[in-house]
Scaffold this motif. Structure first.
Motif, PDB file in Angstrom:
ATOM      1  N   ILE A   1      17.179  48.159  41.886  1.00 38.75           N
ATOM      2  CA  ILE A   1      16.549  49.468  42.069  1.00 38.75           C
ATOM      3  C   ILE A   1      16.571  49.913  43.533  1.00 38.75           C
ATOM      4  N   GLY A   2      17.314  49.192  44.381  1.00 40.19           N
ATOM      5  CA  GLY A   2      17.296  49.486  45.815  1.00 40.19           C
ATOM      6  C   GLY A   2      18.483  50.264  46.318  1.00 40.19           C
ATOM      7  N   LYS A   3      19.046  51.125  45.484  1.00 40.45           N
ATOM      8  CA  LYS A   3      20.247  51.864  45.876  1.00 40.45           C
ATOM      9  C   LYS A   3      20.024  52.690  47.140  1.00 40.45           C
ATOM     10  N   GLU A   4      18.852  53.294  47.274  1.00 45.17           N
ATOM     11  CA  GLU A   4      18.591  54.146  48.443  1.00 45.17           C
ATOM     12  C   GLU A   4      18.506  53.335  49.730  1.00 45.17           C
ATOM     13  N   GLU A   5      18.270  52.022  49.625  1.00 42.10           N
ATOM     14  CA  GLU A   5      18.266  51.130  50.805  1.00 42.10           C
ATOM     15  C   GLU A   5      19.613  50.473  51.020  1.00 42.10           C
ATOM     16  N   GLY A   6      20.661  50.980  50.358  1.00 47.41           N
ATOM     17  CA  GLY A   6      22.009  50.450  50.535  1.00 47.41           C
ATOM     18  C   GLY A   6      22.325  49.244  49.683  1.00 47.41           C
ATOM     19  N   MET A   7      21.501  48.982  48.648  1.00 51.98           N
ATOM     20  CA  MET A   7      21.719  47.800  47.814  1.00 51.98           C
ATOM     21  C   MET A   7      22.538  48.126  46.574  1.00 51.98           C
TER      22      MET A   7
ATOM     23  N   MET B   1      26.306  47.007  39.007  1.00 45.30           N
ATOM     24  CA  MET B   1      26.656  48.304  39.594  1.00 45.30           C
ATOM     25  C   MET B   1      28.062  48.282  40.180  1.00 45.30           C
ATOM     26  N   SER B   2      28.400  47.174  40.853  1.00 44.54           N
ATOM     27  CA  SER B   2      29.717  47.051  41.463  1.00 44.54           C
ATOM     28  C   SER B   2      30.813  47.019  40.398  1.00 44.54           C
ATOM     29  N   LEU B   3      30.591  46.244  39.345  1.00 41.27           N
ATOM     30  CA  LEU B   3      31.591  46.137  38.269  1.00 41.27           C
ATOM     31  C   LEU B   3      31.778  47.477  37.559  1.00 41.27           C
ATOM     32  N   LYS B   4      30.673  48.180  37.311  1.00 41.90           N
ATOM     33  CA  LYS B   4      30.775  49.503  36.695  1.00 41.90           C
ATOM     34  C   LYS B   4      31.645  50.418  37.555  1.00 41.90           C
ATOM     35  N   ASP B   5      31.413  50.406  38.859  1.00 38.57           N
ATOM     36  CA  ASP B   5      32.175  51.257  39.769  1.00 38.57           C
ATOM     37  C   ASP B   5      33.661  50.906  39.740  1.00 38.57           C
ATOM     38  N   LEU B   6      33.976  49.611  39.736  1.00 36.68           N
ATOM     39  CA  LEU B   6      35.379  49.186  39.724  1.00 36.68           C
ATOM     40  C   LEU B   6      36.075  49.598  38.432  1.00 36.68           C
TER      41      LEU B   6
ATOM     42  N   PRO C   1      37.485  43.117  45.544  1.00 40.33           N
ATOM     43  CA  PRO C   1      36.185  42.447  45.562  1.00 40.33           C
ATOM     44  C   PRO C   1      35.132  43.172  44.732  1.00 40.33           C
ATOM     45  N   THR C   2      34.296  42.396  44.078  1.00 36.99           N
ATOM     46  CA  THR C   2      33.048  42.920  43.543  1.00 36.99           C
ATOM     47  C   THR C   2      31.942  42.373  44.435  1.00 36.99           C
ATOM     48  N   CYS C   3      31.044  43.250  44.869  1.00 38.61           N
ATOM     49  CA  CYS C   3      30.053  42.876  45.881  1.00 38.61           C
ATOM     50  C   CYS C   3      28.631  43.144  45.412  1.00 38.61           C
ATOM     51  N   GLU C   4      27.759  42.207  45.737  1.00 37.52           N
ATOM     52  CA  GLU C   4      26.325  42.409  45.579  1.00 37.52           C
ATOM     53  C   GLU C   4      25.735  42.461  46.982  1.00 37.52           C
ATOM     54  N   ILE C   5      24.936  43.491  47.250  1.00 36.33           N
ATOM     55  CA  ILE C   5      24.377  43.681  48.596  1.00 36.33           C
ATOM     56  C   ILE C   5      22.857  43.720  48.509  1.00 36.33           C
ATOM     57  N   MET C   6      22.215  42.813  49.219  1.00 41.77           N
ATOM     58  CA  MET C   6      20.754  42.810  49.317  1.00 41.77           C
ATOM     59  C   MET C   6      20.376  43.077  50.767  1.00 41.77           C
ATOM     60  N   THR C   7      19.845  44.265  51.035  1.00 38.49           N
ATOM     61  CA  THR C   7      19.330  44.553  52.371  1.00 38.49           C
ATOM     62  C   THR C   7      17.856  44.157  52.405  1.00 38.49           C
TER      63      THR C   7
ATOM     64  N   ALA D   1      25.304  50.234  31.408  1.00 40.53           N
ATOM     65  CA  ALA D   1      25.650  50.969  32.621  1.00 40.53           C
ATOM     66  C   ALA D   1      26.907  51.809  32.409  1.00 40.53           C
ATOM     67  N   LEU D   2      27.897  51.251  31.718  1.00 36.85           N
ATOM     68  CA  LEU D   2      29.137  51.985  31.464  1.00 36.85           C
ATOM     69  C   LEU D   2      28.909  53.170  30.532  1.00 36.85           C
ATOM     70  N   LYS D   3      27.839  53.114  29.736  1.00 37.10           N
ATOM     71  CA  LYS D   3      27.481  54.233  28.860  1.00 37.10           C
ATOM     72  C   LYS D   3      26.592  55.246  29.578  1.00 37.10           C
ATOM     73  N   GLY D   4      26.241  54.930  30.836  1.00 38.05           N
ATOM     74  CA  GLY D   4      25.414  55.842  31.602  1.00 38.05           C
ATOM     75  C   GLY D   4      23.936  55.707  31.337  1.00 38.05           C
TER      76      GLY D   4
END
Length: 384
Positions: free
Chosen positions: A332-338, A343-348, A303-309, A372-375
């Motif tokens: 920009i909400g990574k610290e809130e668990g988003m 971001m998900s695709l880059k991680d995969l 799965p690729t996931c998008e999370i909006m808290t 994102a893949l280039k950092g």
């Protein structure tokens, strides 16, 4: 129907004699497929790792189709009545495959005056987050004591499996009462620390609205209310969240941010501000999910996931009708668990779970994924 009669009826459905169609269900299991499609004048098709493939057998003619399908439909008068009244019916079906019972979510339909079938295989074992390759942040969402969590995605995106995994995490970690209202029941839970009651629409309770009316007297801590298909379903679910329950549900939407519009579309415009307020103060998270072909050996899809808290920023944007800025808030909400799909695709990709071609094919913004893949981090757009 008395309780004893209900249990006898359930046992009958599980232990009945094999049907002719069960041969096709067994073929699906042995091929590792997820879905079975039957259409008149076509051979049976199975979906394996997201791809439809025909079985090596002759096409099904109209007479054979009626025989295959109505052996299952006619076992229950309610099923046949619903099909005759509406042109379609959903139910669960169980098949023994080499000593293991496999459950299927079956939809019988009519198209161009002919009967057909689509069935989804349900895993026997409820997978853990790590086995589904889901973000670790989903565990945090399971710790809420009240509110609503929605899983968004198209049919076949793994929403039901993700919710089952979340409910089972609660089952293994808290002493609570979990109540599900399903049509039909898919995953059957094995109780650990939780008391779990699973009610099937039509078999255990007449309809969803009556089931929700009963639920307030059944002392649930956690509820699964199935798919948010209409205004009444959503209203009853949000009321349950407002009165101190943790409510899980699914909805057809492509992204977490677009889910807001999908919910609002269920209601007249005059109610939109009230619904925005209810969402802002009761929704805990929206998770949008897609399944992608995997390059991990032995793993078909991940799965690729998008999370909006529902952080203070998200709530403020929602209440001020600035839905167009929700995607930026997620990014920009990574610290809130988003996390967003980029971001998900880059991680995969970085974890060698999918290939780059797949990632760019489904990326909402390929240029952002390339950066994102280039950092390269995209600057804060200043959404407030």
């Amino acid at each position: 129907m008395a309780t004893v009669e209900i249990e006898e009826h359930k046992r009958f459905l599980v232990q009945r004699q094999a049907y002719e169609i069960d041969k096709l269900f067994r073929a699906l299991v042995k091929l590792g497929g997820s879905d079975l499609h039957l259409k008149v004048d076509c051979p049976p098709f199975v979906r394996v790792n997201g791809v439809l493939r025909p079985l090596n057998r002759p096409p099904i003619d109209a007479e054979e189709m009626l025989r295959l399908i109505f052996q299952m439909v006619d076992v229950d008068e309610r099923r046949r009545q619903i099909f005759d009244d509406t042109g379609g019916v959903d139910f669960a079906h169980t098949v023994d495959v080499d000593g293991t019972n496999w459950r299927f979510r079956v939809n019988v339909l009519q198209q161009m005056g002919r009967v057909g079938l689509v069935a989804r295989r349900v895993n026997n074992v409820i997978p853990k987050f790590k086995d589904l390759y889901l973000p670790e942040s989903l565990e945090y969402l399971c710790k809420f004591s009240q509110g609503m969590i929605l899983l968004a995605g198209i049919t076949g995106s793994g929403k039901s499996t993700t919710i089952a995994s979340m409910l089972d995490w609660i089952n293994h970690n808290y002493r609570k009462h979990i109540l599900t209202l399903e049509d039909p029941i898919e995953f059957v839970f094995t109780e650990d620390k939780c008391l779990i009651n699973q009610r099937e629409i039509g078999m255990d309770v007449k309809d969803f609205m009556i089931g929700m009316k009963h639920a307030v007297r059944e002392d649930p801590d956690v509820m699964l209310v199935g798919e948010m298909r209409d205004r009444e379903t959503f209203e009853t679910a949000i009321q349950a969240a407002e009165t101190g329950h943790l409510v899980f549900g699914t909805i057809h939407a492509s992204t977490a941010a677009s889910t807001i519009g999908r919910i609002l579309d269920l209601f007249p415009e005059a109610m939109h501000q009230a619904i925005r307020s209810a969402l802002a103060f009761n929704m805990k998270a929206i998770i949008a999910q897609k399944l992608l072909p995997s390059i991990i050996e032995g793993v078909g899809r991940v799965p690729t996931c998008e999370i909006m808290t529902f952080s203070p920023t998200v709530r403020k944007l929602l209440l001020s009708e600035q839905d167009d800025k929700l995607s930026d808030a997620i990014r920009i909400g990574k610290e809130e668990g988003m996390q967003d799909f980029t971001m998900s695709l880059k991680d995969l990709v970085m974890r060698d779970m999918i290939d780059r071609a797949t990632a760019f094919e489904v990326a909402p913004n390929p240029e952002s994924l390339k950066m994102a893949l280039k950092g390269i981090e995209v600057a804060d757009p200043g959404i407030l």
